[in-house]
Design a protein around this motif. Structure first.
Motif, PDB file in Angstrom:
ATOM      1  N   GLN A   1     -14.561   0.173 -15.029  1.00 25.77           N
ATOM      2  CA  GLN A   1     -13.385  -0.326 -14.341  1.00 25.77           C
ATOM      3  C   GLN A   1     -13.506  -0.177 -12.833  1.00 25.77           C
ATOM      4  OE1 GLN A   1      -9.922   1.456 -16.090  1.00 25.77           O
ATOM      5  NE2 GLN A   1     -10.767   1.280 -18.143  1.00 25.77           N
TER       6      GLN A   1
ATOM      7  N   PHE B   1     -11.340  -0.104  -9.374  1.00 32.39           N
ATOM      8  CA  PHE B   1      -9.977   0.222  -8.977  1.00 32.39           C
ATOM      9  C   PHE B   1      -9.586  -0.435  -7.665  1.00 32.39           C
ATOM     10  CE2 PHE B   1      -8.472   3.676 -11.780  1.00 32.39           C
ATOM     11  CZ  PHE B   1      -9.621   3.873 -12.530  1.00 32.39           C
ATOM     12  N   GLY B   2      -8.292  -0.739  -7.576  1.00 32.91           N
ATOM     13  CA  GLY B   2      -7.729  -1.166  -6.305  1.00 32.91           C
ATOM     14  C   GLY B   2      -7.449   0.041  -5.418  1.00 32.91           C
ATOM     15  N   PRO B   3      -6.943  -0.200  -4.211  1.00 29.26           N
ATOM     16  CA  PRO B   3      -6.707   0.889  -3.261  1.00 29.26           C
ATOM     17  C   PRO B   3      -5.468   1.713  -3.562  1.00 29.26           C
ATOM     18  CG  PRO B   3      -6.048  -1.176  -2.298  1.00 29.26           C
ATOM     19  CD  PRO B   3      -6.684  -1.511  -3.609  1.00 29.26           C
TER      20      PRO B   3
ATOM     21  N   ARG C   1       0.821  -1.197   0.000  1.00 31.05           N
ATOM     22  CA  ARG C   1       0.000   0.000   0.000  1.00 31.05           C
ATOM     23  C   ARG C   1       0.862   1.256   0.000  1.00 31.05           C
ATOM     24  NH1 ARG C   1      -5.111   0.168   1.491  1.00 31.05           N
ATOM     25  NH2 ARG C   1      -4.864   2.185   0.479  1.00 31.05           N
TER      26      ARG C   1
ATOM     27  N   ARG D   1       1.062   3.844  -2.873  1.00 32.19           N
ATOM     28  CA  ARG D   1       1.665   5.176  -2.799  1.00 32.19           C
ATOM     29  C   ARG D   1       3.174   5.011  -2.807  1.00 32.19           C
ATOM     30  NH1 ARG D   1       0.039  10.154  -1.585  1.00 32.19           N
ATOM     31  NH2 ARG D   1      -2.019   9.377  -0.989  1.00 32.19           N
TER      32      ARG D   1
ATOM     33  N   GLN E   1      -1.384   8.327 -10.631  1.00 35.47           N
ATOM     34  CA  GLN E   1      -2.087   9.559 -10.258  1.00 35.47           C
ATOM     35  C   GLN E   1      -1.158  10.490  -9.512  1.00 35.47           C
ATOM     36  OE1 GLN E   1      -5.479   9.300  -7.466  1.00 35.47           O
ATOM     37  NE2 GLN E   1      -6.592  10.698  -8.801  1.00 35.47           N
TER      38      GLN E   1
ATOM     39  N   PHE F   1      -2.384   2.880  -9.405  1.00 37.53           N
ATOM     40  CA  PHE F   1      -3.604   2.089  -9.266  1.00 37.53           C
ATOM     41  C   PHE F   1      -3.652   1.018 -10.344  1.00 37.53           C
ATOM     42  CE2 PHE F   1      -5.878   4.441  -6.104  1.00 37.53           C
ATOM     43  CZ  PHE F   1      -5.544   5.777  -6.284  1.00 37.53           C
TER      44      PHE F   1
ATOM     45  N   TYR G   1      -2.698   2.570 -13.776  1.00 39.84           N
ATOM     46  CA  TYR G   1      -2.774   4.027 -13.816  1.00 39.84           C
ATOM     47  C   TYR G   1      -1.782   4.617 -12.828  1.00 39.84           C
ATOM     48  CZ  TYR G   1      -7.377   3.721 -16.138  1.00 39.84           C
ATOM     49  OH  TYR G   1      -8.409   3.461 -16.993  1.00 39.84           O
TER      50      TYR G   1
ATOM     51  N   TYR H   1      -2.325  -1.495 -20.308  1.00 38.31           N
ATOM     52  CA  TYR H   1      -3.352  -2.448 -19.952  1.00 38.31           C
ATOM     53  C   TYR H   1      -3.170  -3.762 -20.694  1.00 38.31           C
ATOM     54  CZ  TYR H   1      -6.737  -1.658 -23.854  1.00 38.31           C
ATOM     55  OH  TYR H   1      -7.388  -1.572 -25.059  1.00 38.31           O
TER      56      TYR H   1
ATOM     57  N   LEU I   1      -5.009  11.472 -13.277  1.00 40.87           N
ATOM     58  CA  LEU I   1      -4.997  10.023 -13.456  1.00 40.87           C
ATOM     59  C   LEU I   1      -4.602   9.713 -14.901  1.00 40.87           C
ATOM     60  CD1 LEU I   1      -5.707   7.657 -11.571  1.00 40.87           C
ATOM     61  CD2 LEU I   1      -7.998   7.694 -12.522  1.00 40.87           C
TER      62      LEU I   1
ATOM     63  N   LEU J   1      -3.307   6.736 -17.747  1.00 41.01           N
ATOM     64  CA  LEU J   1      -3.190   5.319 -18.065  1.00 41.01           C
ATOM     65  C   LEU J   1      -1.751   5.005 -18.466  1.00 41.01           C
ATOM     66  CD1 LEU J   1      -4.615   2.567 -18.596  1.00 41.01           C
ATOM     67  CD2 LEU J   1      -4.880   3.330 -20.970  1.00 41.01           C
TER      68      LEU J   1
ATOM     69  N   PHE K   1      -5.779  -2.846 -15.902  1.00 42.60           N
ATOM     70  CA  PHE K   1      -5.268  -1.533 -16.282  1.00 42.60           C
ATOM     71  C   PHE K   1      -4.335  -1.029 -15.178  1.00 42.60           C
ATOM     72  CE2 PHE K   1      -8.185  -0.388 -19.761  1.00 42.60           C
ATOM     73  CZ  PHE K   1      -9.152  -1.366 -19.608  1.00 42.60           C
TER      74      PHE K   1
END
Lengths: 113, 111
Positions: free
Chosen positions: A102, A104-106, A9, A109, A37, A91, A35, A48, A43, A45, A33
Motif C-alpha cells: 500500500q 499512503f497519502g500525506p 492537510r 491532521r 493514526q 491516511f 487509516y 477499505y 495505525l 484500519l 484504504f
C-alpha cells in the motif's frame, strides 16, 4: 510520479461539526484504504473499498463515520458529528503493483476542540 | 488473537552505529510481512515485503529478514537521515488485503 493525494492537510473544527476528508488514489487503482493514526493506538484500519464498493468497514464507528468512493478518482471519509476523541491523523492508501503493497497519502491532521 | 509487536519503542544511535529493530508477530497464516518508514508529518513509505522464513531484502543501509516468528530490520552504519519511525505490518490469509500494523520503532541517529 504517481502518488496518493489527500485534502485538507490540516483541519481544526469544533465538536459537533461535520468533517469531510478527501482522497485521490493512484490513477487507475481501484482499491482505497482509510487509516487513523494516534499516539495511543498507532495505525488502525477504518475501512477499505475495491471497485468503489466497501469490502470491510468493521474498524469504523458506524454511528458517526461514513466512507464512500463515488468514482475511481475520489474517496471520502466523513465524520458527523465530530468529537474530540476523533482527533488524529487520517491516511488513505492505495496499492500500486500488488494489492497489499500500500502507498499512503500525506494524511489529514484533524483536531476537534 | 493476532498481534504485531515492535521493539524497542525508541532507539538512539550514533552515526555509524549499526543495530537492529525487531518485529514479532503471532498470526495464523502469514501471507506477507511489510516494513514501512514514516517521517514526521508524512504518510508511511513502503520499504520491503517478505513472504517466507529465510527471505531477506536489502535497500541501501537497510536489510530486512524474516523467521517464522519475527522479522528484523538491520541498519548498517546509519546516518542522521535514517532517523524516522519504522513500522512493520502483517497480512494474513483469509483477511483480504488488510494489514495489521505494529506500534513502530522511533529511530534517532545523532551525528
Amino acid at each position: 510520479d504517481a502518488r496518493v493525494t489527500q485534502t485538507p492537510r490540516d483541519k481544526v473544527t469544533e465538536m459537533g461539526q461535520e468533517v469531510t476528508m478527501r482522497c485521490q488514489p493512484i490513477l487507475g487503482h481501484n482499491t482505497v484504504f482509510w487509516y487513523r493514526q494516534t499516539m495511543m493506538q498507532g495505525l488502525e484500519l477504518l475501512a477499505y473499498f475495491r471497485n468503489r464498493a466497501p469490502l470491510d468497514d468493521s474498524g469504523m464507528p458506524k454511528d458517526r463515520f461514513s466512507a464512500e468512493m463515488p468514482d475511481a478518482t475520489l474517496a471520502t471519509l466523513k465524520i458527523q458529528p465530530s468529537e474530540p476523541r476523533d482527533s488524529a491523523v487520517y491516511f488513505c492508501a492505495s496499492p500500486r503493483e500488488c494489492p497489499y503493497e500500500q502507498y499512503f497519502g500525506p494524511g489529514t491532521r484533524l483536531t476537534v476542540t | 488473537e493476532d498481534q504485531v509487536t515492535q521493539s524497542p519503542e525508541a532507539l538512539r544511535l550514533q552515526e555509524g552505529e549499526s543495530s537492529s529493530l525487531n518485529c514479532s508477530y503471532t498470526v495464523s497464516g502469514l501471507r506477507g510481512l511489510f516494513w514501512y518508514r514514516q517521517d514526521p508529518g508524512k504518510g508511511p513509505e513502503f520499504l520491503f515485503t517478505l513472504y517466507s522464513a529465510g527471505e531477506e531484502k536489502e535497500k541501501e543501509r537497510l536489510k530486512a529478514t524474516l523467521t517464522k516468528k519475527e522479522s528484523f530490520l538491520h541498519i548498517t552504519a546509519p546516518k542522521p537521515e535514517d532517523s524516522a519511525t519504522y513500522l512493520c505490518a502483517v497480512r494474513k490469509y483469509n483477511a483480504g488485503n488488510m494489514l495489521t500494523f505494529g506500534g513502530g520503532t522511533r529511530l534517532m541517529v545523532k551525528p
